[in-house]
Design a protein around this motif. Structure first.
Motif, PDB file in Angstrom:
ATOM      1  N   LYS A  51      -0.669  65.005  36.223  1.00  0.00           N
ATOM      2  CA  LYS A  51      -1.463  65.321  35.029  1.00  0.00           C
ATOM      3  C   LYS A  51      -1.925  64.098  34.245  1.00  0.00           C
ATOM      4  O   LYS A  51      -1.257  63.063  34.234  1.00  0.00           O
ATOM      5  CB  LYS A  51      -0.628  66.157  34.053  1.00  0.00           C
ATOM      6  CG  LYS A  51       0.060  67.365  34.652  1.00  0.00           C
ATOM      7  CD  LYS A  51      -0.878  68.500  34.878  1.00  0.00           C
ATOM      8  CE  LYS A  51      -0.151  69.780  35.266  1.00  0.00           C
ATOM      9  NZ  LYS A  51      -1.096  70.804  35.715  1.00  0.00           N
ATOM     10  N   TYR A  52      -3.004  64.309  33.536  1.00  0.00           N
ATOM     11  CA  TYR A  52      -3.459  63.379  32.495  1.00  0.00           C
ATOM     12  C   TYR A  52      -2.905  63.898  31.173  1.00  0.00           C
ATOM     13  O   TYR A  52      -3.192  65.029  30.788  1.00  0.00           O
ATOM     14  CB  TYR A  52      -4.986  63.367  32.523  1.00  0.00           C
ATOM     15  CG  TYR A  52      -5.694  63.157  31.199  1.00  0.00           C
ATOM     16  CD1 TYR A  52      -5.397  62.070  30.385  1.00  0.00           C
ATOM     17  CD2 TYR A  52      -6.695  64.041  30.792  1.00  0.00           C
ATOM     18  CE1 TYR A  52      -6.065  61.886  29.174  1.00  0.00           C
ATOM     19  CE2 TYR A  52      -7.371  63.862  29.592  1.00  0.00           C
ATOM     20  CZ  TYR A  52      -7.050  62.787  28.786  1.00  0.00           C
ATOM     21  OH  TYR A  52      -7.709  62.607  27.601  1.00  0.00           O
ATOM     22  N   SER A  84     -13.398  73.320  29.702  1.00  0.00           N
ATOM     23  CA  SER A  84     -14.176  72.178  29.204  1.00  0.00           C
ATOM     24  C   SER A  84     -14.468  71.192  30.335  1.00  0.00           C
ATOM     25  O   SER A  84     -15.522  70.552  30.339  1.00  0.00           O
ATOM     26  CB  SER A  84     -13.485  71.490  28.022  1.00  0.00           C
ATOM     27  OG  SER A  84     -12.245  70.987  28.415  1.00  0.00           O
ATOM     28  N   SER A  98     -10.428  65.207  31.588  1.00  0.00           N
ATOM     29  CA  SER A  98     -10.281  65.870  32.884  1.00  0.00           C
ATOM     30  C   SER A  98     -11.643  66.207  33.495  1.00  0.00           C
ATOM     31  O   SER A  98     -11.740  66.440  34.700  1.00  0.00           O
ATOM     32  CB  SER A  98      -9.439  67.136  32.738  1.00  0.00           C
ATOM     33  OG  SER A  98     -10.042  68.007  31.811  1.00  0.00           O
ATOM     34  N   SER A 113      -6.155  70.207  23.550  1.00  0.00           N
ATOM     35  CA  SER A 113      -5.414  69.236  24.366  1.00  0.00           C
ATOM     36  C   SER A 113      -5.387  67.888  23.670  1.00  0.00           C
ATOM     37  O   SER A 113      -4.360  67.213  23.635  1.00  0.00           O
ATOM     38  CB  SER A 113      -6.070  69.032  25.731  1.00  0.00           C
ATOM     39  OG  SER A 113      -6.356  70.233  26.333  1.00  0.00           O
ATOM     40  N   ARG A 159     -13.105  64.500  36.650  1.00  0.00           N
ATOM     41  CA  ARG A 159     -12.669  64.895  38.004  1.00  0.00           C
ATOM     42  C   ARG A 159     -13.509  66.033  38.569  1.00  0.00           C
ATOM     43  O   ARG A 159     -13.580  66.201  39.786  1.00  0.00           O
ATOM     44  CB  ARG A 159     -11.170  65.263  37.976  1.00  0.00           C
ATOM     45  CG  ARG A 159     -10.268  64.098  37.514  1.00  0.00           C
ATOM     46  CD  ARG A 159      -8.793  64.467  37.608  1.00  0.00           C
ATOM     47  NE  ARG A 159      -8.524  65.731  36.983  1.00  0.00           N
ATOM     48  CZ  ARG A 159      -7.652  65.956  35.982  1.00  0.00           C
ATOM     49  NH1 ARG A 159      -6.926  64.957  35.503  1.00  0.00           N
ATOM     50  NH2 ARG A 159      -7.493  67.156  35.473  1.00  0.00           N
TER      51      ARG A 159
END
Ligand code: PMV
Length: 320
Positions: free
Chosen positions: A15-16, A102, A136, A184, A139
């Motif tokens: 994860k980021y 998002s 994210s 987030s 990616r």
């Protein structure tokens, strides 16, 4: 000119969580993800000098709350002297509920907007622009299994295995449909500022990435499963130990984890991951998908199930 692009969410297996440079939205660490195929966002952008300002509609309704982030992303991509844009987004899954809406939205936005503005940018540049809006999202410009490398100046994103090369499947167990209480970004900030585990989290990320990268290269499902579950639980431990604590799970999330554990004890090739929301994503080999879906559907508190193989990165749709 108008252009339409499609992108799908991606689910991080490493994860980021945390930023090294909040102003530029640069992630503290690298991450590794899988891009989905069946959950999708379609975004149409049209630049129109007769508009007084940008407009955004999501699934047919005006969405003023989301507009500032969209406008900032367009400014970053094209400069502030660009024409006002009419942006229409259609999404076939719940928004802001921990399903990476998002990521799909900003990936589709940069692809559609650059075409509508008549500029040609390479995928890496588009990924960086999407990542500026949502870390994210960088990616989702790429398909299959994707690695994002982070440095002090930029991110670099690559597909490390194409979608068809290792046909993993994802079963999403939806346990709540409301939007999340905390973004987030805000949750990451709290973690970095107050969690006693944050420094270790950042420090261990490179070794988790190395294990996951090797597992992908060898198509070693058990090794990928072990590192992905551990990495997910570490990220949530960082959040739980923040002040105030950040807990995205509900009772059904934990029921779903127990269902996955039970399937694993029975020998099914499946593991779970959970993001900034209460939904559980079960990643499995195709021979287990039916069984995983049935078991999660029967789990207490599960509202809905979505299934997806791996898919392609963001792209223009025909005619754009
Ligand atoms: O890109 P953001 O700001 O929505 O953050 C994504 C955070 C996680 O989904 C929890 C992890 C990840 O790597 O996608």
């Amino acid at each position: 000119m108008s252009a339409t692009a499609q992108a799908q969410p991606n689910i991080a297996l490493v994860k980021y969580w945390g930023k090294r440079n909040p102003a530029r939205n640069l992630p503290a660490t690298g991450s590794l993800s899988i891009t989905l195929a069946s959950l999708l966002t379609r975004m149409t952008v049209e630049f129109d000098d007769s508009l007084s300002q940008d407009e955004l509609r999501v699934n047919g309704a005006a969405a003023p709350a989301m507009l500032p982030r969209v406008s900032a992303c367009l400014d970053h991509l094209l400069g502030e002297r660009r024409s006002p844009a009419a942006v229409n987004s259609d999404c076939n899954f719940p928004i802001a509920a921990g399903l990476a809406s998002s990521a799909a939205a900003f990936a589709a936005l940069v692809v559609a907007a650059s075409r509508a503005a008549g500029v040609t940018l390479d995928t890496q540049t588009l990924a960086r622009a999407a990542g500026y809006a949502s870390g994210s999202a960088a990616r989702s410009l790429y398909g299959g299994i994707v690695e994002l490398a982070a440095s002090d100046t930029e991110v670099a994103v690559t597909t490390i295995r194409a979608a068809g090369e290792w046909p993993l499947e994802v079963v999403v167990a939806v346990t709540a449909t409301g939007t999340k209480q905390l973004s987030s970004g805000d949750a990451m900030k709290l973690s970095a500022e107050s969690s006693p585990f944050y420094a270790q989290w950042v420090e261990q990320q490179d070794s988790d990435l190395a294990v996951a990268r090797a597992a992908v290269s060898e198509k070693n499902f058990d090794s990928l499963a072990a590192v992905a579950e551990h990495n997910c639980l570490k990220m949530h431990s960082v959040m739980w130990a923040s002040r105030p604590p950040v807990v995205f799970w509900n009772a059904a999330t934990i029921n779903c984890m127990e269902t996955v554990r039970k399937l694993q004890r029975q020998g099914a090739p499946v593991f779970f991951t959970i993001d900034a929301g209460p939904q559980l994503k079960a990643v499995c080999l195709p021979e287990a998908t039916e069984r995983v879906e049935r078991a999660l559907r029967a789990t207490d508190g599960v509202i809905d199930i979505m299934r997806s193989p791996l898919g392609e990165g963001a792209r223009l749709l025909d005619g754009s």
